[in-house]
Design a protein around this motif. Structure first.
Motif, PDB file in Angstrom:
ATOM      1  N   SER A  10      51.379  40.080  49.006  1.00 18.40           N
ATOM      2  CA  SER A  10      51.478  41.504  49.333  1.00 18.40           C
ATOM      3  C   SER A  10      51.514  42.301  48.031  1.00 18.40           C
ATOM      4  O   SER A  10      52.050  41.841  47.030  1.00 18.40           O
ATOM      5  CB  SER A  10      52.729  41.797  50.174  1.00 18.40           C
ATOM      6  OG  SER A  10      53.902  41.443  49.491  1.00 18.40           O
ATOM      7  N   ARG A  11      50.912  43.498  48.060  1.00 17.60           N
ATOM      8  CA  ARG A  11      50.845  44.357  46.877  1.00 17.60           C
ATOM      9  C   ARG A  11      51.284  45.774  47.228  1.00 17.60           C
ATOM     10  O   ARG A  11      50.871  46.316  48.264  1.00 17.60           O
ATOM     11  CB  ARG A  11      49.413  44.405  46.319  1.00 17.60           C
ATOM     12  CG  ARG A  11      48.934  43.076  45.739  1.00 17.60           C
ATOM     13  CD  ARG A  11      47.494  43.167  45.258  1.00 17.60           C
ATOM     14  NE  ARG A  11      47.063  41.908  44.650  1.00 17.60           N
ATOM     15  CZ  ARG A  11      47.253  41.573  43.387  1.00 17.60           C
ATOM     16  NH1 ARG A  11      47.858  42.438  42.569  1.00 17.60           N
ATOM     17  NH2 ARG A  11      46.863  40.411  42.911  1.00 17.60           N
ATOM     18  N   ASP A  12      52.119  46.351  46.392  1.00 15.38           N
ATOM     19  CA  ASP A  12      52.552  47.752  46.533  1.00 15.38           C
ATOM     20  C   ASP A  12      53.145  48.035  47.910  1.00 15.38           C
ATOM     21  O   ASP A  12      53.050  49.153  48.409  1.00 15.38           O
ATOM     22  CB  ASP A  12      51.365  48.709  46.304  1.00 15.38           C
ATOM     23  CG  ASP A  12      50.718  48.502  44.957  1.00 15.38           C
ATOM     24  OD1 ASP A  12      51.451  48.424  43.964  1.00 15.38           O
ATOM     25  OD2 ASP A  12      49.474  48.407  44.898  1.00 15.38           O
ATOM     26  N   PRO A  54      54.946  42.378  38.325  1.00 14.57           N
ATOM     27  CA  PRO A  54      54.134  43.592  38.291  1.00 14.57           C
ATOM     28  C   PRO A  54      52.640  43.292  38.398  1.00 14.57           C
ATOM     29  O   PRO A  54      52.171  42.241  37.922  1.00 14.57           O
ATOM     30  CB  PRO A  54      54.484  44.198  36.933  1.00 14.57           C
ATOM     31  CG  PRO A  54      54.849  43.024  36.093  1.00 14.57           C
ATOM     32  CD  PRO A  54      55.528  42.052  37.014  1.00 14.57           C
ATOM     33  N   ALA A  55      51.901  44.207  39.010  1.00 18.47           N
ATOM     34  CA  ALA A  55      50.468  44.027  39.197  1.00 18.47           C
ATOM     35  C   ALA A  55      49.725  43.910  37.869  1.00 18.47           C
ATOM     36  O   ALA A  55      48.674  43.268  37.805  1.00 18.47           O
ATOM     37  CB  ALA A  55      49.909  45.199  40.011  1.00 18.47           C
ATOM     38  N   VAL A  56      50.261  44.484  36.801  1.00 19.13           N
ATOM     39  CA  VAL A  56      49.587  44.417  35.499  1.00 19.13           C
ATOM     40  C   VAL A  56      49.526  42.992  34.960  1.00 19.13           C
ATOM     41  O   VAL A  56      48.695  42.684  34.105  1.00 19.13           O
ATOM     42  CB  VAL A  56      50.277  45.331  34.459  1.00 19.13           C
ATOM     43  CG1 VAL A  56      50.102  46.793  34.853  1.00 19.13           C
ATOM     44  CG2 VAL A  56      51.752  44.984  34.301  1.00 19.13           C
ATOM     45  N   ARG A  57      50.407  42.106  35.464  1.00 19.39           N
ATOM     46  CA  ARG A  57      50.391  40.709  35.020  1.00 19.39           C
ATOM     47  C   ARG A  57      49.816  39.756  36.069  1.00 19.39           C
ATOM     48  O   ARG A  57      49.468  38.627  35.754  1.00 19.39           O
ATOM     49  CB  ARG A  57      51.807  40.237  34.666  1.00 19.39           C
ATOM     50  CG  ARG A  57      52.340  40.740  33.351  1.00 19.39           C
ATOM     51  CD  ARG A  57      53.499  39.882  32.831  1.00 19.39           C
ATOM     52  NE  ARG A  57      54.612  39.796  33.757  1.00 19.39           N
ATOM     53  CZ  ARG A  57      55.665  40.610  33.739  1.00 19.39           C
ATOM     54  NH1 ARG A  57      55.730  41.595  32.851  1.00 19.39           N
ATOM     55  NH2 ARG A  57      56.649  40.446  34.604  1.00 19.39           N
ATOM     56  N   LEU A  79      59.637  43.859  31.729  1.00 22.30           N
ATOM     57  CA  LEU A  79      59.119  44.530  32.915  1.00 22.30           C
ATOM     58  C   LEU A  79      59.056  43.512  34.044  1.00 22.30           C
ATOM     59  O   LEU A  79      58.238  42.589  34.024  1.00 22.30           O
ATOM     60  CB  LEU A  79      57.719  45.094  32.646  1.00 22.30           C
ATOM     61  CG  LEU A  79      57.004  45.712  33.870  1.00 22.30           C
ATOM     62  CD1 LEU A  79      57.815  46.870  34.436  1.00 22.30           C
ATOM     63  CD2 LEU A  79      55.595  46.154  33.486  1.00 22.30           C
ATOM     64  N   SER A  80      59.943  43.647  35.019  1.00 26.48           N
ATOM     65  CA  SER A  80      59.999  42.677  36.110  1.00 26.48           C
ATOM     66  C   SER A  80      60.617  43.326  37.345  1.00 26.48           C
ATOM     67  O   SER A  80      61.123  44.449  37.289  1.00 26.48           O
ATOM     68  CB  SER A  80      60.821  41.455  35.704  1.00 26.48           C
ATOM     69  OG  SER A  80      62.155  41.833  35.405  1.00 26.48           O
ATOM     70  N   PHE A  81      60.563  42.613  38.444  1.00 28.21           N
ATOM     71  CA  PHE A  81      61.153  43.081  39.703  1.00 28.21           C
ATOM     72  C   PHE A  81      62.115  42.022  40.219  1.00 28.21           C
ATOM     73  O   PHE A  81      61.832  40.825  40.161  1.00 28.21           O
ATOM     74  CB  PHE A  81      60.067  43.335  40.750  1.00 28.21           C
ATOM     75  CG  PHE A  81      59.103  44.415  40.367  1.00 28.21           C
ATOM     76  CD1 PHE A  81      59.432  45.745  40.524  1.00 28.21           C
ATOM     77  CD2 PHE A  81      57.861  44.093  39.836  1.00 28.21           C
ATOM     78  CE1 PHE A  81      58.545  46.750  40.159  1.00 28.21           C
ATOM     79  CE2 PHE A  81      56.964  45.085  39.473  1.00 28.21           C
ATOM     80  CZ  PHE A  81      57.306  46.420  39.632  1.00 28.21           C
ATOM     81  N   ARG A  82      63.237  42.482  40.732  1.00 26.28           N
ATOM     82  CA  ARG A  82      64.188  41.569  41.364  1.00 26.28           C
ATOM     83  C   ARG A  82      64.981  42.335  42.401  1.00 26.28           C
ATOM     84  O   ARG A  82      65.172  43.549  42.297  1.00 26.28           O
ATOM     85  CB  ARG A  82      65.110  40.924  40.333  1.00 26.28           C
ATOM     86  CG  ARG A  82      65.937  41.896  39.520  1.00 26.28           C
ATOM     87  CD  ARG A  82      66.841  41.167  38.549  1.00 26.28           C
ATOM     88  NE  ARG A  82      67.743  40.243  39.228  1.00 26.28           N
ATOM     89  CZ  ARG A  82      68.633  39.489  38.579  1.00 26.28           C
ATOM     90  NH1 ARG A  82      68.710  39.517  37.272  1.00 26.28           N
ATOM     91  NH2 ARG A  82      69.442  38.694  39.253  1.00 26.28           N
ATOM     92  N   ALA A  87      43.332  36.259  40.782  1.00 22.68           N
ATOM     93  CA  ALA A  87      43.232  34.846  40.410  1.00 22.68           C
ATOM     94  C   ALA A  87      44.619  34.259  40.116  1.00 22.68           C
ATOM     95  O   ALA A  87      44.924  33.122  40.507  1.00 22.68           O
ATOM     96  CB  ALA A  87      42.329  34.691  39.187  1.00 22.68           C
ATOM     97  N   ARG A  88      45.445  35.033  39.437  1.00 24.54           N
ATOM     98  CA  ARG A  88      46.796  34.561  39.106  1.00 24.54           C
ATOM     99  C   ARG A  88      47.634  34.446  40.377  1.00 24.54           C
ATOM    100  O   ARG A  88      48.443  33.508  40.519  1.00 24.54           O
ATOM    101  CB  ARG A  88      47.440  35.525  38.114  1.00 24.54           C
ATOM    102  CG  ARG A  88      48.668  34.965  37.400  1.00 24.54           C
ATOM    103  CD  ARG A  88      48.949  35.796  36.164  1.00 24.54           C
ATOM    104  NE  ARG A  88      50.200  35.429  35.526  1.00 24.54           N
ATOM    105  CZ  ARG A  88      50.362  34.359  34.743  1.00 24.54           C
ATOM    106  NH1 ARG A  88      49.343  33.559  34.533  1.00 24.54           N
ATOM    107  NH2 ARG A  88      51.533  34.095  34.194  1.00 24.54           N
ATOM    108  N   ALA A  89      47.445  35.379  41.293  1.00 23.15           N
ATOM    109  CA  ALA A  89      48.182  35.325  42.559  1.00 23.15           C
ATOM    110  C   ALA A  89      47.810  34.065  43.340  1.00 23.15           C
ATOM    111  O   ALA A  89      48.675  33.410  43.938  1.00 23.15           O
ATOM    112  CB  ALA A  89      47.891  36.567  43.393  1.00 23.15           C
ATOM    113  N   ASP A  90      46.530  33.707  43.341  1.00 20.04           N
ATOM    114  CA  ASP A  90      46.096  32.478  44.020  1.00 20.04           C
ATOM    115  C   ASP A  90      46.722  31.243  43.381  1.00 20.04           C
ATOM    116  O   ASP A  90      47.155  30.320  44.072  1.00 20.04           O
ATOM    117  CB  ASP A  90      44.574  32.355  43.989  1.00 20.04           C
ATOM    118  CG  ASP A  90      43.890  33.264  45.005  1.00 20.04           C
ATOM    119  OD1 ASP A  90      44.603  33.796  45.884  1.00 20.04           O
ATOM    120  OD2 ASP A  90      42.664  33.442  44.915  1.00 20.04           O
TER     121      ASP A  90
END
Length: 267
Positions: free
Chosen positions: A195-197, A226-229, A134-137, A233-236
């Protein structure tokens, strides 16, 4: 014979010392101090006034230094710009950025992309895919307005006001203008953006800008997942990693940060 050899070695040493001192003069100039007086150059290089002026005369003749004003001040000349152009023309951005992108991919496990600015858009010039199913590219060649998504806005945060306004007028914003401007200010303050969604539902993008020699923003390094991962905190954590790698890339491209960071003029 020995005396001639000794004289030859002494002349060679003098020549090397002169080159070394001339280079000290050139690197005394910085992005913050583009014009320096003879006194300032003497203090920065440790050279006496007679030695300084003798070397400056040669540098001026070759176009590496220009003198202007009264009292006289010196600045780098067009010969330096010519060398910089030759040097930058030989840089393969994707090759230079590759190792840093690999480090980001290994640390995050997510898709990593390198973007450059082309007018009012950003263009993906390199991408390393996520190892997760599950990933985005987006793929190399993907283009998007720089007002949309973190990988675009971190570029927009470091251009002049006219470029910002043109980007805003080019199409609808993802958020109200007041919030949009606040996001640009936050990017400048901390060194990365999120940025999200925004372009894809369920996707999170984190990005940091890189700069070229002279201080113009060159593009961005970005992570997509994906937002689920990727929670806050992880984004920072990803943002801090991207900012460090973007700074390393910028240094490789010849950028020297100012003592106090602010908005950088577009190139």
């Amino acid at each position: 014979m020995e005396e001639k050899m000794a004289q030859g070695l002494e002349k060679q040493a003098d020549g090397v010392r002169a080159v070394d001192r001339a280079l000290d003069i050139l690197i005394a100039f910085t992005a913050e101090d583009t014009q320096l007086s003879a006194g300032e150059l003497s203090r920065r290089t440790g050279l006496s006034r007679p030695t300084l002026y003798r070397l400056m005369h040669t540098l001026q003749q070759k176009g590496f230094v220009l003198a202007e004003g009264e009292p006289q001040r010196f600045r780098l000349g067009p010969a330096v710009g010519q060398l910089a152009h030759v040097w930058s023309a030989g840089i393969d951005l994707t090759a230079v950025a590759h190792e840093g992108m690999k480090r980001i991919q290994e640390s995050t496990g997510e898709t990593v992309a390198l973007y450059t600015r082309v007018g009012g858009e950003r263009v993906c010039v390199a991408e390393l895919p996520s190892r997760h199913p599950l990933s985005f590219r987006r793929g190399v060649g993907y283009r998007e307005r720089i007002a949309l998504g973190a990988s675009g806005r971190v570029i927009l945060a470091h251009v002049d006001d006219a470029t910002v306004e043109a980007a805003v007028q080019a199409g609808p914003l993802p958020v109200p203008r007041e919030r949009f401007d606040a996001d640009l200010a936050q990017i400048r303050a901390r060194g990365w953006g999120v940025s999200r969604d925004e372009l894809i539902d369920g996707a999170v993008a984190i990005a940091a800008p890189f700069f070229r020699a002279g201080g113009a923003v060159g593009g961005s390094l970005a992570v997509f997942g994906p937002a689920v991962r990727i929670d806050a905190a992880r984004a920072d954590a990803f943002g801090q990693l991207l900012a460090r790698e973007a700074q390393l890339l910028s240094a490789t491209l010849g950028w020297k940060p100012a003592a106090t960071e602010g908005r950088v003029t577009a190139g």
